[in-house]
Write a protein that holds these residues in place. Structure first.
Motif, PDB file in Angstrom:
ATOM      1  N   ALA A   8      35.121  14.783  55.174  1.00  0.00           N
ATOM      2  CA  ALA A   8      36.413  15.070  55.788  1.00  0.00           C
ATOM      3  C   ALA A   8      37.454  14.100  55.075  1.00  0.00           C
ATOM      4  CB  ALA A   8      36.095  14.560  57.538  1.00  0.00           C
ATOM      5  N   PHE A   9      37.120  12.872  54.747  1.00  0.00           N
ATOM      6  CA  PHE A   9      38.057  12.042  54.168  1.00  0.00           C
ATOM      7  C   PHE A   9      38.557  12.752  52.801  1.00  0.00           C
ATOM      8  CE2 PHE A   9      39.213   8.744  50.986  1.00  0.00           C
ATOM      9  CZ  PHE A   9      40.070   7.965  51.913  1.00  0.00           C
ATOM     10  N   PHE A  10      37.738  13.031  51.868  1.00  0.00           N
ATOM     11  CA  PHE A  10      38.250  13.761  50.615  1.00  0.00           C
ATOM     12  C   PHE A  10      38.751  15.162  50.798  1.00  0.00           C
ATOM     13  CE2 PHE A  10      35.546  10.244  49.313  1.00  0.00           C
ATOM     14  CZ  PHE A  10      36.429   9.568  48.330  1.00  0.00           C
ATOM     15  N   THR A  11      38.237  15.880  51.789  1.00  0.00           N
ATOM     16  CA  THR A  11      38.981  17.197  52.099  1.00  0.00           C
ATOM     17  C   THR A  11      40.472  17.089  52.478  1.00  0.00           C
ATOM     18  OG1 THR A  11      36.604  18.320  52.741  1.00  0.00           O
ATOM     19  CG2 THR A  11      39.008  19.417  53.665  1.00  0.00           C
ATOM     20  N   GLU A  12      40.666  15.854  53.402  1.00  0.00           N
ATOM     21  CA  GLU A  12      41.987  15.593  53.818  1.00  0.00           C
ATOM     22  C   GLU A  12      42.912  15.188  52.428  1.00  0.00           C
ATOM     23  OE1 GLU A  12      44.922  15.802  56.276  1.00  0.00           O
ATOM     24  OE2 GLU A  12      43.018  15.954  56.964  1.00  0.00           O
ATOM     25  N   LEU A  13      42.223  14.475  51.435  1.00  0.00           N
ATOM     26  CA  LEU A  13      43.018  14.125  50.477  1.00  0.00           C
ATOM     27  C   LEU A  13      43.349  15.370  49.548  1.00  0.00           C
ATOM     28  CD1 LEU A  13      44.099  11.842  48.687  1.00  0.00           C
ATOM     29  CD2 LEU A  13      41.757  11.532  47.741  1.00  0.00           C
ATOM     30  N   GLY A  14      42.668  16.335  49.597  1.00  0.00           N
ATOM     31  CA  GLY A  14      42.709  17.759  48.778  1.00  0.00           C
ATOM     32  C   GLY A  14      41.689  18.023  48.049  1.00  0.00           C
ATOM     33  N   ARG A  51      35.440  18.966  44.366  1.00  0.00           N
ATOM     34  CA  ARG A  51      36.173  19.293  43.379  1.00  0.00           C
ATOM     35  C   ARG A  51      37.874  19.049  43.512  1.00  0.00           C
ATOM     36  NH1 ARG A  51      34.995  24.115  43.210  1.00  0.00           N
ATOM     37  NH2 ARG A  51      37.201  24.807  44.126  1.00  0.00           N
ATOM     38  N   THR A  52      38.329  18.654  42.522  1.00  0.00           N
ATOM     39  CA  THR A  52      40.073  18.198  42.597  1.00  0.00           C
ATOM     40  C   THR A  52      40.533  19.511  42.529  1.00  0.00           C
ATOM     41  OG1 THR A  52      39.972  17.706  40.005  1.00  0.00           O
ATOM     42  CG2 THR A  52      39.777  15.901  41.619  1.00  0.00           C
ATOM     43  N   PRO A  53      41.724  20.041  42.987  1.00  0.00           N
ATOM     44  CA  PRO A  53      42.187  21.157  42.982  1.00  0.00           C
ATOM     45  C   PRO A  53      42.455  21.770  41.401  1.00  0.00           C
ATOM     46  CG  PRO A  53      43.162  19.880  44.677  1.00  0.00           C
ATOM     47  CD  PRO A  53      42.341  18.880  43.922  1.00  0.00           C
ATOM     48  N   ASP A  54      42.597  20.704  40.570  1.00  0.00           N
ATOM     49  CA  ASP A  54      43.064  21.215  39.183  1.00  0.00           C
ATOM     50  C   ASP A  54      41.598  21.751  38.502  1.00  0.00           C
ATOM     51  OD1 ASP A  54      41.680  18.931  38.517  1.00  0.00           O
ATOM     52  OD2 ASP A  54      43.574  18.030  37.590  1.00  0.00           O
ATOM     53  N   GLY A  55      40.552  21.422  39.330  1.00  0.00           N
ATOM     54  CA  GLY A  55      39.070  21.928  38.867  1.00  0.00           C
ATOM     55  C   GLY A  55      38.569  21.063  37.775  1.00  0.00           C
ATOM     56  N   HIS A  56      39.430  19.825  37.374  1.00  0.00           N
ATOM     57  CA  HIS A  56      38.785  19.068  36.129  1.00  0.00           C
ATOM     58  C   HIS A  56      38.009  17.793  36.782  1.00  0.00           C
ATOM     59  CE1 HIS A  56      40.831  21.268  33.190  1.00  0.00           C
ATOM     60  NE2 HIS A  56      41.982  21.141  33.927  1.00  0.00           N
ATOM     61  N   GLY A  57      38.074  17.339  38.132  1.00  0.00           N
ATOM     62  CA  GLY A  57      37.342  16.146  38.593  1.00  0.00           C
ATOM     63  C   GLY A  57      36.516  16.483  39.752  1.00  0.00           C
ATOM     64  N   ARG A  58      35.461  15.818  39.774  1.00  0.00           N
ATOM     65  CA  ARG A  58      34.525  16.097  40.914  1.00  0.00           C
ATOM     66  C   ARG A  58      33.672  14.838  41.315  1.00  0.00           C
ATOM     67  NH1 ARG A  58      30.329  20.953  39.443  1.00  0.00           N
ATOM     68  NH2 ARG A  58      29.207  19.300  39.570  1.00  0.00           N
ATOM     69  N   ARG A  91      35.096  -0.229  41.447  1.00  0.00           N
ATOM     70  CA  ARG A  91      36.032  -0.683  42.568  1.00  0.00           C
ATOM     71  C   ARG A  91      36.814   0.410  43.022  1.00  0.00           C
ATOM     72  NH1 ARG A  91      32.977  -2.640  44.695  1.00  0.00           N
ATOM     73  NH2 ARG A  91      34.359  -2.574  46.262  1.00  0.00           N
ATOM     74  N   HIS A  92      37.546   1.239  42.309  1.00  0.00           N
ATOM     75  CA  HIS A  92      38.577   2.135  43.064  1.00  0.00           C
ATOM     76  C   HIS A  92      38.549   3.687  41.790  1.00  0.00           C
ATOM     77  CE1 HIS A  92      41.465   0.594  39.830  1.00  0.00           C
ATOM     78  NE2 HIS A  92      41.808   1.939  39.877  1.00  0.00           N
ATOM     79  N   ILE A  93      38.971   4.575  42.615  1.00  0.00           N
ATOM     80  CA  ILE A  93      39.527   5.817  41.926  1.00  0.00           C
ATOM     81  C   ILE A  93      40.803   6.139  42.310  1.00  0.00           C
ATOM     82  CG2 ILE A  93      37.046   6.746  41.770  1.00  0.00           C
ATOM     83  CD1 ILE A  93      37.510   8.338  44.140  1.00  0.00           C
ATOM     84  N   LEU A  94      41.490   6.794  41.170  1.00  0.00           N
ATOM     85  CA  LEU A  94      42.952   7.010  41.520  1.00  0.00           C
ATOM     86  C   LEU A  94      43.104   8.681  41.376  1.00  0.00           C
ATOM     87  CD1 LEU A  94      45.950   5.239  39.955  1.00  0.00           C
ATOM     88  CD2 LEU A  94      45.648   7.749  39.720  1.00  0.00           C
ATOM     89  N   PHE A  95      43.985   9.071  42.445  1.00  0.00           N
ATOM     90  CA  PHE A  95      44.471  10.233  42.631  1.00  0.00           C
ATOM     91  C   PHE A  95      45.900  10.342  42.817  1.00  0.00           C
ATOM     92  CE2 PHE A  95      40.287  10.357  44.687  1.00  0.00           C
ATOM     93  CZ  PHE A  95      39.537  11.437  43.988  1.00  0.00           C
ATOM     94  N   GLU A  96      46.710  10.980  41.851  1.00  0.00           N
ATOM     95  CA  GLU A  96      48.193  11.530  41.935  1.00  0.00           C
ATOM     96  C   GLU A  96      48.258  12.401  42.790  1.00  0.00           C
ATOM     97  OE1 GLU A  96      51.483  13.172  39.029  1.00  0.00           O
ATOM     98  OE2 GLU A  96      49.887  12.000  38.093  1.00  0.00           O
ATOM     99  N   VAL A  97      49.267  11.801  44.068  1.00  0.00           N
ATOM    100  CA  VAL A  97      49.797  12.672  45.023  1.00  0.00           C
ATOM    101  C   VAL A  97      51.188  13.100  44.803  1.00  0.00           C
ATOM    102  CG1 VAL A  97      47.790  12.004  46.560  1.00  0.00           C
ATOM    103  CG2 VAL A  97      49.848  10.759  46.666  1.00  0.00           C
TER     104      VAL A  97
END
Length: 149
Positions: free
Chosen positions: A25-31, A62-69, A95-101
């Motif tokens: 649910a968390f990662f779906t909310e993130l996109g 999967r990220t919306p751009d299809g390049h990250g999972r 420690r962390h993963i980054l997403f551009e929003v």
């Protein structure tokens, strides 16, 4: 043909979680988009993990751009060691993963509804990004970056 001694691409990042539904649910909310779920077990799974009696539920996102999972993993057996879900950002290890929003304030507000908490605060880095760290599922730190300027 490329050099066979170097990785061709980053396939996915695995994250062990204690609550698979909440992490999805968390990662779906993130996109991120659900790509499939399965339960894995058996001799090969035990050999890969270096453990006996592995049974785990896996959800691929999967990220919306299809390049990250992301591979979200909930181990049913064996039980894992206790970890500190509040480990600070300078703790050795992943420690962390980054997403551009596009809108960091909106994403922070939406993820807070899924239990995320700011580690520090949203801050502007020069004239290029607004950034923050959020603590998400299983204590993982998710960095958000909103490009500005």
């Amino acid at each position: 043909m490329g050099d066979s001694s170097v990785p061709a691409r980053l396939e996915h990042i695995g994250i062990v979680v204690d609550d698979l539904a909440a992490a999805k649910a968390f990662f779906t909310e993130l996109g991120l988009e659900p790509e499939g779920e399965m339960t894995v077990e058996g001799r090969v799974v035990d050999l890969i993990n270096g453990l006996d009696g592995v049974r785990s539920d896996v959800a691929m996102m999967r990220t919306p751009d299809g390049h990250g999972r992301l591979e979200l993993i909930k181990y049913r057996t064996p039980a894992g060691p206790a970890v500190d879900p509040a480990a600070p950002a300078n703790t050795p290890g992943l420690r962390h993963i980054l997403f551009e929003v596009a809108d960091i304030d909106d994403v922070v507000a939406r993820l807070r509804q899924h239990g995320a908490e700011l580690v520090g605060e949203v801050a502007q880095y020069e004239d290029s990004y607004r950034l923050c760290y959020l603590r998400g599922p299983a204590g993982i730190i998710v960095e958000l970056a909103e490009k500005i300027g």
